[in-house]
Motif scaffolding. Structure first.
Motif, PDB file in Angstrom:
ATOM      1  N   ALA A   1      12.812 -38.374  51.270  1.00 41.28           N
ATOM      2  CA  ALA A   1      13.840 -37.831  50.384  1.00 41.28           C
ATOM      3  C   ALA A   1      15.092 -37.460  51.160  1.00 41.28           C
ATOM      4  CB  ALA A   1      13.297 -36.609  49.643  1.00 41.28           C
ATOM      5  N   LEU A   2      14.897 -36.944  52.382  1.00 43.09           N
ATOM      6  CA  LEU A   2      16.052 -36.555  53.182  1.00 43.09           C
ATOM      7  C   LEU A   2      16.947 -37.749  53.488  1.00 43.09           C
ATOM      8  CD1 LEU A   2      14.409 -34.045  55.676  1.00 43.09           C
ATOM      9  CD2 LEU A   2      15.995 -33.495  53.845  1.00 43.09           C
ATOM     10  N   SER A   3      16.334 -38.917  53.698  1.00 39.73           N
ATOM     11  CA  SER A   3      17.135 -40.096  54.016  1.00 39.73           C
ATOM     12  C   SER A   3      17.996 -40.511  52.835  1.00 39.73           C
ATOM     13  CB  SER A   3      16.215 -41.254  54.416  1.00 39.73           C
ATOM     14  OG  SER A   3      15.428 -41.671  53.310  1.00 39.73           O
ATOM     15  N   ILE A   4      17.549 -40.196  51.621  1.00 43.02           N
ATOM     16  CA  ILE A   4      18.338 -40.527  50.435  1.00 43.02           C
ATOM     17  C   ILE A   4      19.634 -39.728  50.428  1.00 43.02           C
ATOM     18  CG2 ILE A   4      18.369 -40.365  47.900  1.00 43.02           C
ATOM     19  CD1 ILE A   4      15.313 -40.886  48.042  1.00 43.02           C
ATOM     20  N   TYR A   5      19.604 -38.546  51.026  1.00 33.46           N
ATOM     21  CA  TYR A   5      20.776 -37.671  51.021  1.00 33.46           C
ATOM     22  C   TYR A   5      21.652 -37.862  52.266  1.00 33.46           C
ATOM     23  CZ  TYR A   5      18.693 -35.023  47.192  1.00 33.46           C
ATOM     24  OH  TYR A   5      18.162 -34.653  45.990  1.00 33.46           O
TER      25      TYR A   5
ATOM     26  N   PHE B   1      17.793 -30.191  36.018  1.00 33.87           N
ATOM     27  CA  PHE B   1      17.512 -30.339  37.450  1.00 33.87           C
ATOM     28  C   PHE B   1      18.450 -31.410  37.996  1.00 33.87           C
ATOM     29  CE2 PHE B   1      15.380 -31.389  41.318  1.00 33.87           C
ATOM     30  CZ  PHE B   1      14.534 -30.333  41.639  1.00 33.87           C
ATOM     31  N   THR B   2      19.301 -31.047  38.943  1.00 31.35           N
ATOM     32  CA  THR B   2      20.351 -31.954  39.414  1.00 31.35           C
ATOM     33  C   THR B   2      20.108 -32.494  40.814  1.00 31.35           C
ATOM     34  OG1 THR B   2      21.583 -29.986  40.112  1.00 31.35           O
ATOM     35  CG2 THR B   2      22.152 -30.931  37.968  1.00 31.35           C
ATOM     36  N   ALA B   3      19.007 -32.113  41.461  1.00 33.51           N
ATOM     37  CA  ALA B   3      18.769 -32.479  42.863  1.00 33.51           C
ATOM     38  C   ALA B   3      17.621 -33.471  43.015  1.00 33.51           C
ATOM     39  CB  ALA B   3      18.478 -31.221  43.682  1.00 33.51           C
ATOM     40  N   TRP B   4      17.462 -34.357  42.038  1.00 33.42           N
ATOM     41  CA  TRP B   4      16.354 -35.305  42.059  1.00 33.42           C
ATOM     42  C   TRP B   4      16.899 -36.720  42.000  1.00 33.42           C
ATOM     43  CZ3 TRP B   4      11.379 -34.083  38.856  1.00 33.42           C
ATOM     44  CH2 TRP B   4      10.357 -34.971  39.213  1.00 33.42           C
ATOM     45  N   PRO B   5      16.866 -37.473  43.107  1.00 31.72           N
ATOM     46  CA  PRO B   5      17.418 -38.827  43.116  1.00 31.72           C
ATOM     47  C   PRO B   5      16.587 -39.791  42.289  1.00 31.72           C
ATOM     48  CG  PRO B   5      16.311 -38.360  45.185  1.00 31.72           C
ATOM     49  CD  PRO B   5      16.316 -37.077  44.411  1.00 31.72           C
ATOM     50  N   ASP B   6      17.250 -40.752  41.655  1.00 35.53           N
ATOM     51  CA  ASP B   6      16.572 -41.750  40.842  1.00 35.53           C
ATOM     52  C   ASP B   6      15.576 -42.530  41.697  1.00 35.53           C
ATOM     53  OD1 ASP B   6      15.954 -43.301  38.654  1.00 35.53           O
ATOM     54  OD2 ASP B   6      17.582 -44.727  38.988  1.00 35.53           O
TER      55      ASP B   6
ATOM     56  N   VAL C   1      12.138 -38.574  45.092  1.00 38.78           N
ATOM     57  CA  VAL C   1      11.467 -37.297  44.878  1.00 38.78           C
ATOM     58  C   VAL C   1      12.381 -36.180  45.372  1.00 38.78           C
ATOM     59  CG1 VAL C   1       9.140 -38.255  45.063  1.00 38.78           C
ATOM     60  CG2 VAL C   1      10.304 -37.476  47.132  1.00 38.78           C
ATOM     61  N   PRO C   2      12.167 -34.946  44.902  1.00 37.70           N
ATOM     62  CA  PRO C   2      12.981 -33.835  45.410  1.00 37.70           C
ATOM     63  C   PRO C   2      12.798 -33.643  46.912  1.00 37.70           C
ATOM     64  CG  PRO C   2      11.876 -33.211  43.381  1.00 37.70           C
ATOM     65  CD  PRO C   2      11.288 -34.530  43.807  1.00 37.70           C
ATOM     66  N   GLU C   3      13.728 -32.926  47.508  1.00 40.48           N
ATOM     67  CA  GLU C   3      13.734 -32.761  48.963  1.00 40.48           C
ATOM     68  C   GLU C   3      12.501 -32.019  49.460  1.00 40.48           C
ATOM     69  OE1 GLU C   3      16.737 -30.848  52.296  1.00 40.48           O
ATOM     70  OE2 GLU C   3      17.524 -31.434  50.357  1.00 40.48           O
ATOM     71  N   THR C   4      12.012 -31.050  48.701  1.00 39.18           N
ATOM     72  CA  THR C   4      10.798 -30.322  49.074  1.00 39.18           C
ATOM     73  C   THR C   4       9.916 -30.137  47.850  1.00 39.18           C
ATOM     74  OG1 THR C   4      11.672 -28.115  48.565  1.00 39.18           O
ATOM     75  CG2 THR C   4      12.111 -28.975  50.784  1.00 39.18           C
TER      76      THR C   4
ATOM     77  N   TYR D   1       4.087 -40.647  43.178  1.00 38.34           N
ATOM     78  CA  TYR D   1       2.637 -40.419  43.131  1.00 38.34           C
ATOM     79  C   TYR D   1       2.170 -39.640  44.356  1.00 38.34           C
ATOM     80  CZ  TYR D   1      -2.331 -41.427  42.483  1.00 38.34           C
ATOM     81  OH  TYR D   1      -3.699 -41.307  42.310  1.00 38.34           O
ATOM     82  N   VAL D   2       2.647 -40.027  45.534  1.00 39.38           N
ATOM     83  CA  VAL D   2       2.298 -39.306  46.765  1.00 39.38           C
ATOM     84  C   VAL D   2       2.836 -37.879  46.704  1.00 39.38           C
ATOM     85  CG1 VAL D   2       2.628 -39.215  49.271  1.00 39.38           C
ATOM     86  CG2 VAL D   2       2.174 -41.411  48.144  1.00 39.38           C
ATOM     87  N   PHE D   3       4.046 -37.724  46.181  1.00 39.84           N
ATOM     88  CA  PHE D   3       4.671 -36.403  46.081  1.00 39.84           C
ATOM     89  C   PHE D   3       3.820 -35.462  45.222  1.00 39.84           C
ATOM     90  CE2 PHE D   3       7.842 -33.381  44.345  1.00 39.84           C
ATOM     91  CZ  PHE D   3       8.408 -32.937  45.520  1.00 39.84           C
TER      92      PHE D   3
END
Length: 310
Positions: A296-300, A181-186, A189-192, A268-270
């Motif tokens: 998560a969107l702000s991370i991207y 899985f390559t779309a998970w920032p350290d 959480v994933p985007e959706t 945890y919220v995710f």
């Protein structure tokens, strides 16, 4: 009743979930870490606060040293079919890649889940995991690993490996599927929720076919994303087969076996957001799992927007 509970906990900037997560802070932290802290084993740990204890995975002793059996990995209690259905591991270091592949061979692993990129860009470029495969064949002490296929998709890549143990006299070759899985920032959480739920279903399908009698190895750099993935698997089984949701209990159980699993409040919220969307999809009120995570969107923000994978 979960939707009403979710709305109550979510109110005032996730105040209820924040209190729950705070109650988990010390869970599992007081356990002794005798083997992990010996002078010979200390260099094998990526982080000094993520150390295996009583549920640690033990390897065979091959060089005659009692420290040969150590690897930073734990059996996890979260499997629905077996109490040892998962092994949670750290991302291998350059000095522990051989032990990593030895663990995969000795435990007859056929499903391998990677939730981090090898290098990730935060404030600085950070190495999160030594790359333990190549485009061809690579040797790791007595084990050879051959990449036989690689399918890069938008949010994950699927690889197949053939591995052999040169110490085994037979010409046995084992096949392993690598779900990366390559779309998970350290620490994020994933985007959706849809992304992680879809990825979990993909992995679980392979596990049910090939790993019913052997553990599945899950790793990121350490504990956060690994804990979240194992928790979502158990959570979906809870909803589908037991008609209950107990995110707090799942994370508590995980942390009693490996500290800091599900590392951040966002994760945890995710998990709770995933639970809500799984329930809604089952009742027909949210079939597409359309939740968009604004944090998560702000991370991207410095990355070109991705199309949603369906």
């Amino acid at each position: 009743d979960y939707e009403a509970y979710y709305k109550k906990q979510k109110a005032d900037s996730n105040c209820g979930f924040a209190e729950e997560f705070e109650d988990l802070k010390i869970v599992g932290t007081s356990q002794a870490k005798i083997h992990a802290l010996t002078l010979d084993n200390k260099p094998k740990n990526r982080y000094n606060n993520v150390l295996p204890d009583s549920s640690r995975v033990k390897l065979s002793i091959i060089h005659g040293s009692p420290y040969d059996d150590y690897i930073n990995a734990n059996y996890m209690p979260q499997g629905y079919l077996s109490r040892k259905e998962f092994i949670a591991a750290q991302g291998p270091l350059p000095t522990t890649v051989n032990e990593f592949w030895r663990m995969i061979w000795e435990k007859n692993v056929q499903t391998l889940v990677m939730l981090t990129r090898c290098n990730e860009q935060g404030r600085f470029l950070q190495v999160k995991c030594e790359q333990y495969w190549s485009s061809g064949t690579k040797h790791f002490e007595n084990i050879t690993v051959k990449t036989t296929s690689e399918i890069p998709l938008e949010d994950w890549t699927i690889r197949d490996f053939d591995i052999k143990n040169l110490q085994v006299k037979t010409a046995e070759t084992r096949s392993i599927r690598h779900f990366h899985f390559t779309a998970w920032p350290d620490h994020g959480v994933p985007e959706t929720t849809e992304l992680l739920i879809s990825f979990r279903h993909l992995v679980r399908e392979h596990m049910n076919q090939y790993s019913r009698h052997s553990p599945t190895v899950v790793h990121c750099a350490g504990v956060g994303r690994t804990g979240t993935f194992i928790a979502i698997d158990r959570l979906i089984f809870q909803i589908e087969r037991e008609n209950i949701v107990d995110v707090f209990g799942i994370v508590h159980d995980l942390r009693m076996h490996r500290p800091l699993m599900v590392q951040t409040e966002d994760q945890y919220v995710f998990l709770n957001q995933c639970a809500l969307d799984v329930i809604r999809s089952r009742t027909g009120t949210n079939v597409d799992l359309i939740y968009q995570n604004t944090a998560a969107l702000s991370i991207y923000e410095n990355v070109e927007p991705k199309k949603r994978y369906s």
